[in-house]
Design a protein around this motif. Structure first.
Motif, PDB file in Angstrom:
ATOM      1  N   THR A  23     -52.801 -24.834 -14.062  1.00  0.00           N
ATOM      2  CA  THR A  23     -53.825 -25.152 -13.061  1.00  0.00           C
ATOM      3  C   THR A  23     -53.284 -24.918 -11.651  1.00  0.00           C
ATOM      4  OG1 THR A  23     -54.712 -26.786 -14.579  1.00  0.00           O
ATOM      5  CG2 THR A  23     -55.467 -26.933 -12.318  1.00  0.00           C
ATOM      6  N   LEU A  24     -51.980 -25.165 -11.474  1.00  0.00           N
ATOM      7  CA  LEU A  24     -51.381 -24.923 -10.153  1.00  0.00           C
ATOM      8  C   LEU A  24     -51.424 -23.424  -9.824  1.00  0.00           C
ATOM      9  CD1 LEU A  24     -49.949 -26.099  -7.684  1.00  0.00           C
ATOM     10  CD2 LEU A  24     -47.795 -25.988  -8.928  1.00  0.00           C
ATOM     11  N   LEU A  25     -51.138 -22.607 -10.845  1.00  0.00           N
ATOM     12  CA  LEU A  25     -51.208 -21.158 -10.617  1.00  0.00           C
ATOM     13  C   LEU A  25     -52.652 -20.684 -10.457  1.00  0.00           C
ATOM     14  CD1 LEU A  25     -48.507 -19.781 -13.074  1.00  0.00           C
ATOM     15  CD2 LEU A  25     -48.405 -19.845 -10.588  1.00  0.00           C
ATOM     16  N   ASP A  26     -53.568 -21.453 -11.053  1.00  0.00           N
ATOM     17  CA  ASP A  26     -54.986 -21.108 -10.917  1.00  0.00           C
ATOM     18  C   ASP A  26     -55.506 -21.328  -9.499  1.00  0.00           C
ATOM     19  OD1 ASP A  26     -55.444 -20.196 -13.431  1.00  0.00           O
ATOM     20  OD2 ASP A  26     -56.170 -22.107 -14.236  1.00  0.00           O
ATOM     21  N   CYS A  27     -54.737 -22.014  -8.680  1.00  0.00           N
ATOM     22  CA  CYS A  27     -55.166 -22.257  -7.290  1.00  0.00           C
ATOM     23  C   CYS A  27     -54.958 -20.967  -6.496  1.00  0.00           C
ATOM     24  CB  CYS A  27     -54.353 -23.377  -6.652  1.00  0.00           C
ATOM     25  SG  CYS A  27     -54.505 -24.948  -7.479  1.00  0.00           S
ATOM     26  N   GLU A  28     -55.557 -19.892  -6.960  1.00  0.00           N
ATOM     27  CA  GLU A  28     -55.270 -18.572  -6.393  1.00  0.00           C
ATOM     28  C   GLU A  28     -55.508 -18.499  -4.888  1.00  0.00           C
ATOM     29  OE1 GLU A  28     -57.748 -16.303  -8.902  1.00  0.00           O
ATOM     30  OE2 GLU A  28     -56.307 -16.261 -10.550  1.00  0.00           O
ATOM     31  N   ASP A  29     -56.691 -18.917  -4.464  1.00  0.00           N
ATOM     32  CA  ASP A  29     -57.033 -18.804  -3.043  1.00  0.00           C
ATOM     33  C   ASP A  29     -56.196 -19.745  -2.175  1.00  0.00           C
ATOM     34  OD1 ASP A  29     -58.898 -16.928  -3.688  1.00  0.00           O
ATOM     35  OD2 ASP A  29     -60.567 -18.350  -3.771  1.00  0.00           O
ATOM     36  N   GLU A  30     -55.731 -20.829  -2.783  1.00  0.00           N
ATOM     37  CA  GLU A  30     -55.027 -21.851  -1.995  1.00  0.00           C
ATOM     38  C   GLU A  30     -53.512 -21.741  -2.132  1.00  0.00           C
ATOM     39  OE1 GLU A  30     -57.317 -22.532  -4.357  1.00  0.00           O
ATOM     40  OE2 GLU A  30     -59.071 -23.292  -3.288  1.00  0.00           O
ATOM     41  N   LEU A  31     -53.022 -20.875  -3.041  1.00  0.00           N
ATOM     42  CA  LEU A  31     -51.581 -20.837  -3.326  1.00  0.00           C
ATOM     43  C   LEU A  31     -50.734 -20.541  -2.089  1.00  0.00           C
ATOM     44  CD1 LEU A  31     -50.608 -19.212  -6.747  1.00  0.00           C
ATOM     45  CD2 LEU A  31     -49.960 -21.450  -5.832  1.00  0.00           C
ATOM     46  N   LEU A  32     -51.179 -19.579  -1.299  1.00  0.00           N
ATOM     47  CA  LEU A  32     -50.414 -19.229  -0.097  1.00  0.00           C
ATOM     48  C   LEU A  32     -50.324 -20.413   0.856  1.00  0.00           C
ATOM     49  CD1 LEU A  32     -51.368 -15.551   0.742  1.00  0.00           C
ATOM     50  CD2 LEU A  32     -49.130 -16.436   0.058  1.00  0.00           C
ATOM     51  N   ALA A  33     -51.453 -21.096   1.023  1.00  0.00           N
ATOM     52  CA  ALA A  33     -51.471 -22.276   1.900  1.00  0.00           C
ATOM     53  C   ALA A  33     -50.540 -23.355   1.350  1.00  0.00           C
ATOM     54  CB  ALA A  33     -52.890 -22.808   2.031  1.00  0.00           C
ATOM     55  N   CYS A 140     -57.688 -32.997 -19.352  1.00  0.00           N
ATOM     56  CA  CYS A 140     -57.139 -32.131 -20.392  1.00  0.00           C
ATOM     57  C   CYS A 140     -57.931 -30.824 -20.394  1.00  0.00           C
ATOM     58  CB  CYS A 140     -57.207 -32.811 -21.756  1.00  0.00           C
ATOM     59  SG  CYS A 140     -56.453 -31.830 -23.077  1.00  0.00           S
ATOM     60  N   PRO A 141     -57.600 -29.894 -19.486  1.00  0.00           N
ATOM     61  CA  PRO A 141     -56.525 -30.004 -18.485  1.00  0.00           C
ATOM     62  C   PRO A 141     -57.021 -30.710 -17.232  1.00  0.00           C
ATOM     63  CG  PRO A 141     -57.557 -27.867 -18.287  1.00  0.00           C
ATOM     64  CD  PRO A 141     -58.282 -28.590 -19.402  1.00  0.00           C
ATOM     65  N   ILE A 142     -56.093 -30.856 -16.254  1.00  0.00           N
ATOM     66  CA  ILE A 142     -56.465 -31.450 -14.976  1.00  0.00           C
ATOM     67  C   ILE A 142     -57.443 -30.524 -14.246  1.00  0.00           C
ATOM     68  CG2 ILE A 142     -54.408 -32.860 -14.613  1.00  0.00           C
ATOM     69  CD1 ILE A 142     -53.312 -30.504 -12.901  1.00  0.00           C
ATOM     70  N   ASN A 143     -58.134 -31.107 -13.289  1.00  0.00           N
ATOM     71  CA  ASN A 143     -59.088 -30.353 -12.493  1.00  0.00           C
ATOM     72  C   ASN A 143     -58.369 -29.794 -11.259  1.00  0.00           C
ATOM     73  OD1 ASN A 143     -60.865 -30.626  -9.911  1.00  0.00           O
ATOM     74  ND2 ASN A 143     -62.348 -30.383 -11.551  1.00  0.00           N
ATOM     75  N   LYS A 144     -58.606 -28.528 -11.004  1.00  0.00           N
ATOM     76  CA  LYS A 144     -57.926 -27.830  -9.911  1.00  0.00           C
ATOM     77  C   LYS A 144     -58.135 -28.512  -8.551  1.00  0.00           C
ATOM     78  CE  LYS A 144     -58.874 -23.790  -7.344  1.00  0.00           C
ATOM     79  NZ  LYS A 144     -59.424 -22.441  -7.222  1.00  0.00           N
ATOM     80  N   GLU A 145     -59.371 -28.876  -8.254  1.00  0.00           N
ATOM     81  CA  GLU A 145     -59.655 -29.517  -6.959  1.00  0.00           C
ATOM     82  C   GLU A 145     -58.907 -30.843  -6.832  1.00  0.00           C
ATOM     83  OE1 GLU A 145     -62.592 -28.010  -8.373  1.00  0.00           O
ATOM     84  OE2 GLU A 145     -62.291 -26.368  -6.943  1.00  0.00           O
ATOM     85  N   GLN A 146     -58.833 -31.551  -7.962  1.00  0.00           N
ATOM     86  CA  GLN A 146     -58.135 -32.842  -7.907  1.00  0.00           C
ATOM     87  C   GLN A 146     -56.639 -32.650  -7.708  1.00  0.00           C
ATOM     88  OE1 GLN A 146     -59.233 -35.620 -11.084  1.00  0.00           O
ATOM     89  NE2 GLN A 146     -60.649 -36.492  -9.597  1.00  0.00           N
ATOM     90  N   LEU A 147     -56.082 -31.595  -8.316  1.00  0.00           N
ATOM     91  CA  LEU A 147     -54.651 -31.321  -8.121  1.00  0.00           C
ATOM     92  C   LEU A 147     -54.381 -31.012  -6.649  1.00  0.00           C
ATOM     93  CD1 LEU A 147     -51.784 -30.806  -9.222  1.00  0.00           C
ATOM     94  CD2 LEU A 147     -52.457 -28.428  -9.621  1.00  0.00           C
ATOM     95  N   LEU A 148     -55.226 -30.158  -6.078  1.00  0.00           N
ATOM     96  CA  LEU A 148     -55.083 -29.825  -4.657  1.00  0.00           C
ATOM     97  C   LEU A 148     -55.212 -31.074  -3.792  1.00  0.00           C
ATOM     98  CD1 LEU A 148     -57.124 -26.518  -4.463  1.00  0.00           C
ATOM     99  CD2 LEU A 148     -54.720 -26.769  -3.833  1.00  0.00           C
ATOM    100  N   GLU A 149     -56.165 -31.942  -4.158  1.00  0.00           N
ATOM    101  CA  GLU A 149     -56.389 -33.170  -3.397  1.00  0.00           C
ATOM    102  C   GLU A 149     -55.156 -34.071  -3.431  1.00  0.00           C
ATOM    103  OE1 GLU A 149     -58.270 -34.430  -1.273  1.00  0.00           O
ATOM    104  OE2 GLU A 149     -57.993 -36.595  -1.473  1.00  0.00           O
TER     105      GLU A 149
END
Lengths: 258, 379
Positions: A23-33, A140-149
Motif C-alpha cells: 500500500t505504501l508503494l501504491d501511494c504513487e502520486d504521493e511517493l515523491l512528497a 486487510c489490507p490497510i487503506n492508502k488514504e489512512q496510511l498517508l494520514e
C-alpha cells in the motif's frame, strides 16, 4: 522540514501477505512528497539499500508466528522511536490466527510433506501482545488514504484522523443504502471498525470485517439478528471468524458478557 | 384563471413533467425520490421519468423492501433511507483552508458554491424536520451560514402521503400526514379509474408564479374531496404511535429504568439511527494537513452521539456505556430537545426503526420506559 534532518522510516515484515506494505508503494502520486519529508531507510520490498538504525518511524506488517519473530520484534522495538502496526495481521493476528482456534500440529501434518521442517508457534498473535505499539492502523489490507494520514500526522505531530466507529457511519456519509436492511445480508458493518469508506456495501454486498472490531462491538446482539434473518449458526460462526478471528472474536464476546 | 393562495389547482398526470422543465428553467437543481440500490433514495434528477413510478416500499423494524404497485403512482411509497438534510446540511463539508506564512498562518475561508435546490416529494414529517433544523441552524445566536444559504435558496414541492408505512408514527407526533406549512407547492396524487392527476395547493408567491407556467385548471369539489380522502387513508394506516403526554418529564423521571440496560444489550451503537434521522444535526470537525505542513484544512462531517469520540473529553469518553449513549439520544430527541429548542426533536418518520440493523423500535422503548405501572420495565 527545511534545514532539519529528515526522520528515518523503516518497514518491517512478519507473517503476512505483503499487501499492507505494498500500500505504501501504491501511494504513487504521493511517493515523491513522502520521500521529500521522510527518508526511506529500510524497506526491502522497495529497495535493497539499507540505512542503519535507529529509526524514527517503524511500520510493522504481519503477526508473530515463530519463536524467531517473537525475538526479532523486541529488537525492532528497541531500534524504533515510534512504532505503528499496519494491517489486520499485525493488529489482531490476521487470517492466520484461525490456527488459534484449532490444533496447529494438525494443520502442519495436512499441509506439509515434511512437517519436521516446520518450526512454528501454536498461535498467531498481534504485535501489541509482544511489545508496546504507538498506533495501530487496521485493514486487510490497510487503506492508502489512512496510511498517508498516519504518516502525515506523525510528521506534523498531530493526532491522526482515524475513527474507530462503525462502517455504518461511512455507508451513511456516502449515501449507500443498507444491505442488511434491504437485502437481509449478514453484513459485519455495524460491529466493524471504519476506514475502508464502506467499500463492500457500496458494491452491494455485506461487510467482511477486514478492519476488525469497532469500539464497543456488540457481537451477541448482531449474531442473534443474523439468526433472525435466517442465517445458519455455522455460517454466522464463519462470518465472525475470518480476517480478524483472533483475538477480536474473543474480546468481542467478552465485551458482550460484561 | 388567476391562482390565489386559497386555490386548489389540478395538474393532470401527463402535464406533470412541465413542473421539472419550469424548475430547470429557473436554474434549480432538482432533487427527488428515485430508485437506487433497492430503495427509494433522494438524488438529483432531471426528469419525471426518474421518479419511482409504480413502486412502493414495505417497511418494518430493521427491514425495507421495494415492491411493484398495480398502478403507475409517482409518490406511492413512504420515506426511505435518505432525508433532505443531505442537501441542506451536507454529510461532509470543507470549512476553510490555512496557509503557513512568516507570521504564523493565514486562513482562507472556503467559498462553497451553493446549489439552488428544488426538492420534489417532501412529506409532511420532512417539512417538520426541516423546520426543526431551521431552528437549530438559523434561529440561535450563531447562524450556520452554509445551511442558511442552502435553505433560503431552496424551493419545496411537498406531497401529502396517500399511504403510511408500518414504521410511520407522524399522526401521534402531530407532524402529518397532511402537509400544513413550509412549502411552495403541495401536491396530492389522485388516481380514480382511468384518471390520474395532482391536486395542488399554493404556499408561496414563488409557488404561485411557477404554477402559472404549467398547464393547470381549477379543481372540482369532488377532486378536492378525493385528495383529502387519500390523506385520511394514510392516517388510518399509520403503523405505530407514541404517547407524547408528559413524555418530557416521564423520560427524565425514568432515568434509571431497567429498560435502558435491556435495550443497550441489543443496541449496536453503530449510529445508523442518528444518520438517517432528518433532525439529528451533530457534526465533528477534523483538521488535516498536507505532508509538508504548509497547508491545512478543516473539514466538518456528520457525527453521532453513539460514537465514543462524540463524548470524548479530557481523559476519556463521558458516555462510555452503550446504555448511556442510547439514553442520551432518546431523551434528547423526545425530552431535552423541547427544553433546548421548544419542540420535540422527533417527527415520527420512522427511519430510525426501519434502518436499525437489529430492528430496535423507539416507539416500543418509549412505551416501556414511560410506563409508570411497570416498574421492572422488561417484558
Amino acid at each position: 522540514m527545511a534545514g532539519t534532518k529528515k526522520p528515518k522510516l523503516a518497514v518491517w515484515k512478519f507473517a503476512s501477505c505483503d499487501g499492507c506494505q505494498l500500500t505504501l508503494l501504491d501511494c504513487e502520486d504521493e511517493l515523491l512528497a513522502i520521500t521529500e519529508a521522510i527518508e526511506i531507510a529500510y524497506f526491502p520490498e522497495a529497495t535493497r539499500n539499507v540505512v542503519e538504525g535507529p529509526y524514527d518511524l517503524s511500520l510493522v506488517e504481519g503477526s508473530i508466528t515463530t519463536e524467531h519473530d517473537a525475538q526479532r520484534i523486541h529488537e525492532i522495538r528497541r531500534n524504533s522511536k515510534f512504532l505503528i502496526t499496519i494491517g489486520a495481521c499485525a493488529t489482531t493476528g490476521g487470517i492466520q490466527a484461525l490456527r488459534n482456534l484449532q490444533n496447529v500440529d494438525d494443520f502442519v501434518r495436512i499441509v506439509y510433506a515434511h512437517p519436521e521442517y516446520i518450526s512454528t508457534l501454536e498461535t498467531s498473535t498481534a504485535i501489541s501482545q509482544h511489545v508496546k505499539v504507538d498506533f495501530e492502523l487496521r485493514g486487510c489490507p490497510i487503506n492508502k488514504e489512512q496510511l498517508l494520514e498516519v504518516i502525515n500526522a506523525y510528521l506534523n505531530k498531530r493526532k491522526p484522523n482515524v475513527s474507530s466507529h462503525s462502517v455504518c457511519m461511512e455507508c451513511k456519509l456516502r449515501g449507500t443504502v443498507c444491505v442488511m436492511v434491504t437485502k437481509k445480508a449478514p453484513c459485519l458493518g455495524p460491529i466493524t471498525h471504519a476506514g475502508c469508506k464502506a467499500l463492500c456495501p457500496a458494491y452491494n454486498r455485506g461487510c467482511f470485517g477486514c478492519f476488525g472490531a469497532k469500539e464497543t462491538p456488540n457481537v451477541a446482539s448482531i449474531s442473534k439478528w443474523y439468526a433472525h434473518l435466517g442465517v445458519e449458526q455455522s455460517e454466522i460462526s464463519r462470518i465472525l471468524n475470518t480476517f480478524n478471528a483472533y483475538p477480536d472474536c474473543e474480546s468481542k464476546e467478552e465485551e458482550c458478557e460484561r | 384563471m388567476s391562482i390565489s393562495f386559497s386555490s386548489q389547482i389540478v395538474i393532470e398526470y401527463q402535464h406533470f413533467d412541465q413542473l421539472f422543465a419550469a424548475l430547470s428553467e429557473l436554474g434549480y437543481k432538482i432533487a427527488a425520490p428515485t430508485v437506487r440500490e433497492g430503495a427509494i433514495v433522494y438524488d438529483e434528477v432531471t426528469s419525471v421519468h426518474e421518479l419511482p413510478c409504480g413502486w412502493t416500499d414495505v417497511q418494518n423494524a430493521g427491514g425495507y423492501e421495494l415492491q411493484k404497485r398495480a398502478d403507475n403512482a409517482l409518490f406511492g411509497y413512504n420515506v426511505g433511507p435518505h432525508s433532505w438534510k443531505k442537501f441542506l446540511h451536507p454529510p461532509s463539508l470543507k470549512l476553510w483552508e490555512a496557509q503557513k506564512n512568516e507570521q504564523g498562518f493565514e486562513i482562507c475561508p472556503e467559498v462553497n458554491e451553493v446549489p439552488r435546490y428544488a426538492f420534489i416529494g417532501v412529506r409532511s414529517c420532512e417539512l417538520h424536520a426541516i423546520k426543526i433544523q431551521d431552528r437549530v441552524f438559523m434561529e440561535g445566536p450563531y447562524v450556520d451560514s452554509t445551511y442558511e444559504k442552502r435553505r433560503k435558496e431552496s424551493f419545496i414541492v411537498a406531497v401529502n402521503c396517500g399511504q403510511a408505512g408500518e414504521t410511520c408514527f407522524c399522526s401521534s407526533m402531530n407532524t402529518g400526514p397532511q402537509v400544513s406549512e413550509g412549502f411552495d407547492l403541495a401536491l396530492s396524487e389522485v388516481m380514480e379509474e382511468e384518471k390520474h392527476y395532482f391536486v395542488v395547493s399554493v404556499g408561496s408567491i414563488e409557488g404561485q408564479a411557477l404554477l402559472e407556467k404549467i398547464v393547470h385548471r381549477e379543481a372540482r369539489a369532488e377532486e378536492i374531496q378525493l385528495a383529502m380522502d387519500t390523506v385520511d387513508e394514510a392516517r388510518e394506516q399509520m403503523g405505530r404511535s407514541v404517547d407524547t403526554f408528559n413524555i418530557q418529564s416521564l423520560l427524565i423521571d425514568n432515568h434509571d429504568h431497567a429498560r435502558w440496560e435491556e435495550v443497550a444489550e441489543r443496541c449496536l451503537s453503530c449510529g445508523n439511527c442518528t444518520m438517517v434521522c432528518p433532525t439529528c444535526f451533530c457534526t465533528a470537525v477534523e483538521d488535516v494537513t498536507d505532508l509538508t505542513g504548509e497547508k491545512a484544512q478543516r473539514v466538518r462531517r456528520w457525527d453521532s452521539c453513539f460514537t465514543m469520540d462524540f463524548s470524548y473529553l479530557h481523559g476519556g469518553s463521558v458516555r462510555s456505556s452503550v446504555k448511556s449513549r442510547y439514553r442520551q439520544w432518546l431523551t434528547h430527541k423526545f425530552s431535552t430537545w423541547i427544553d433546548q429548542f421548544g419542540s420535540s426533536g422527533c417527527v415520527g418518520c420512522g427511519r430510525c426503526i426501519t434502518w436499525c440493523p437489529v430492528g430496535i423500535d423507539v416507539t416500543e422503548e418509549i412505551t416501556h420506559i414511560c410506563d409508570k405501572d411497570k416498574n421492572d420495565g422488561i417484558t
